[in-house]
Scaffold this motif. Structure first.
Motif, PDB file in Angstrom:
ATOM      1  N   THR A  17      66.771   4.736 -47.987  1.00 26.18           N
ATOM      2  CA  THR A  17      67.976   5.356 -48.528  1.00 26.18           C
ATOM      3  C   THR A  17      67.623   6.572 -49.379  1.00 26.18           C
ATOM      4  OG1 THR A  17      69.114   3.222 -48.529  1.00 26.18           O
ATOM      5  CG2 THR A  17      70.038   4.946 -49.916  1.00 26.18           C
ATOM      6  N   TRP A  70      75.247  14.385 -41.232  1.00 28.07           N
ATOM      7  CA  TRP A  70      75.163  13.048 -40.622  1.00 28.07           C
ATOM      8  C   TRP A  70      74.272  12.134 -41.458  1.00 28.07           C
ATOM      9  CZ3 TRP A  70      77.888  10.392 -37.294  1.00 28.07           C
ATOM     10  CH2 TRP A  70      78.711  11.057 -36.407  1.00 28.07           C
ATOM     11  N   GLU A  71      73.140  12.671 -41.920  1.00 26.85           N
ATOM     12  CA  GLU A  71      72.259  11.868 -42.762  1.00 26.85           C
ATOM     13  C   GLU A  71      72.966  11.471 -44.057  1.00 26.85           C
ATOM     14  OE1 GLU A  71      67.942  13.734 -41.409  1.00 26.85           O
ATOM     15  OE2 GLU A  71      68.884  14.433 -43.257  1.00 26.85           O
ATOM     16  N   CYS A  74      75.552   8.791 -43.448  1.00 30.22           N
ATOM     17  CA  CYS A  74      74.896   7.500 -43.216  1.00 30.22           C
ATOM     18  C   CYS A  74      74.344   6.907 -44.506  1.00 30.22           C
ATOM     19  CB  CYS A  74      73.791   7.646 -42.175  1.00 30.22           C
ATOM     20  SG  CYS A  74      74.417   7.874 -40.506  1.00 30.22           S
ATOM     21  N   GLY A  77      77.139   5.374 -46.142  1.00 28.42           N
ATOM     22  CA  GLY A  77      77.490   4.158 -45.415  1.00 28.42           C
ATOM     23  C   GLY A  77      76.534   3.010 -45.659  1.00 28.42           C
ATOM     24  N   LEU A  78      75.290   3.300 -46.055  1.00 21.50           N
ATOM     25  CA  LEU A  78      74.332   2.227 -46.333  1.00 21.50           C
ATOM     26  C   LEU A  78      74.732   1.399 -47.551  1.00 21.50           C
ATOM     27  CD1 LEU A  78      70.910   3.988 -45.671  1.00 21.50           C
ATOM     28  CD2 LEU A  78      72.103   2.353 -44.209  1.00 21.50           C
ATOM     29  N   ARG A  84      76.419  -0.811 -42.567  1.00 20.28           N
ATOM     30  CA  ARG A  84      74.971  -0.696 -42.722  1.00 20.28           C
ATOM     31  C   ARG A  84      74.240  -0.660 -41.377  1.00 20.28           C
ATOM     32  NH1 ARG A  84      73.650  -4.480 -47.123  1.00 20.28           N
ATOM     33  NH2 ARG A  84      74.650  -2.869 -48.343  1.00 20.28           N
ATOM     34  N   THR A  86      75.356   0.097 -38.370  1.00 23.02           N
ATOM     35  CA  THR A  86      75.704   1.319 -37.637  1.00 23.02           C
ATOM     36  C   THR A  86      74.944   2.511 -38.202  1.00 23.02           C
ATOM     37  OG1 THR A  86      77.905   0.437 -37.195  1.00 23.02           O
ATOM     38  CG2 THR A  86      77.609   2.814 -36.961  1.00 23.02           C
ATOM     39  N   CYS A  87      74.866   2.603 -39.513  1.00 23.49           N
ATOM     40  CA  CYS A  87      74.166   3.724 -40.154  1.00 23.49           C
ATOM     41  C   CYS A  87      72.678   3.706 -39.845  1.00 23.49           C
ATOM     42  CB  CYS A  87      74.407   3.710 -41.656  1.00 23.49           C
ATOM     43  SG  CYS A  87      76.113   4.105 -42.079  1.00 23.49           S
TER      44      CYS A  87
END
Length: 138
Positions: A17, A70-71, A74, A77-78, A84, A86-87
């Motif tokens: 992360t 996108w990063e 994600c 989203g984590l 989690r 999907t990310c």
């Protein structure tokens, strides 16, 4: 009770992360010092972008900001249990693209971070449940 494996997965999750957070912020925030250097790197990376197979070479700056966005999405989203898995999957695909780009450019110094993050995301993807955890009643 936390097992050694659960602690290791938690630590790996925080490392991944943090690494993706730093990488994404460098790509999307022009006021960060490494942004200009990253933009120069993406000029080469855009030329070997997988969309070039279909005749479309994206503008390097747009490509860099898109990957960074996108990063960043994600990484956000984590922090939510339902997204989690999907990310981690999306981040794994991004790392496969990064590995391909570095190999296509014969830039093997950029390959180890991509390989580490791909392996880490794959491990976390496989170990993450797609179902949210249910609270246990005591």
């Amino acid at each position: 009770m936390a097992t050694v494996v659960n602690v290791a997965l938690r630590v790996l999750s925080w490392i991944v992360t943090f690494m993706f957070l730093m990488a994404s912020l460098v790509k999307v925030c022009p006021f960060i010092g490494q942004h200009a250097e990253m933009a120069k790197e993406f000029v080469k990376l855009a030329e070997v972008c997988p969309t070039a197979w279909f005749g479309y070479v994206p503008p390097s700056y747009v490509y860099m900001v898109t990957v960074g966005a996108w990063e960043l999405f994600c990484v956000i989203g984590l922090f939510t249990t339902g997204l989690r898995k999907t990310c981690y999957g999306i981040l794994s695909v991004i790392m496969i693209g990064a590995m391909y780009s570095h190999i296509a450019l014969n830039d093997y110094k950029g390959l180890p971070p991509s390989v580490f993050l791909l392996v880490a995301c794959s491990i976390l993807f496989l170990s993450t449940s797609s179902q949210p955890e249910k609270l246990k009643a005591n």
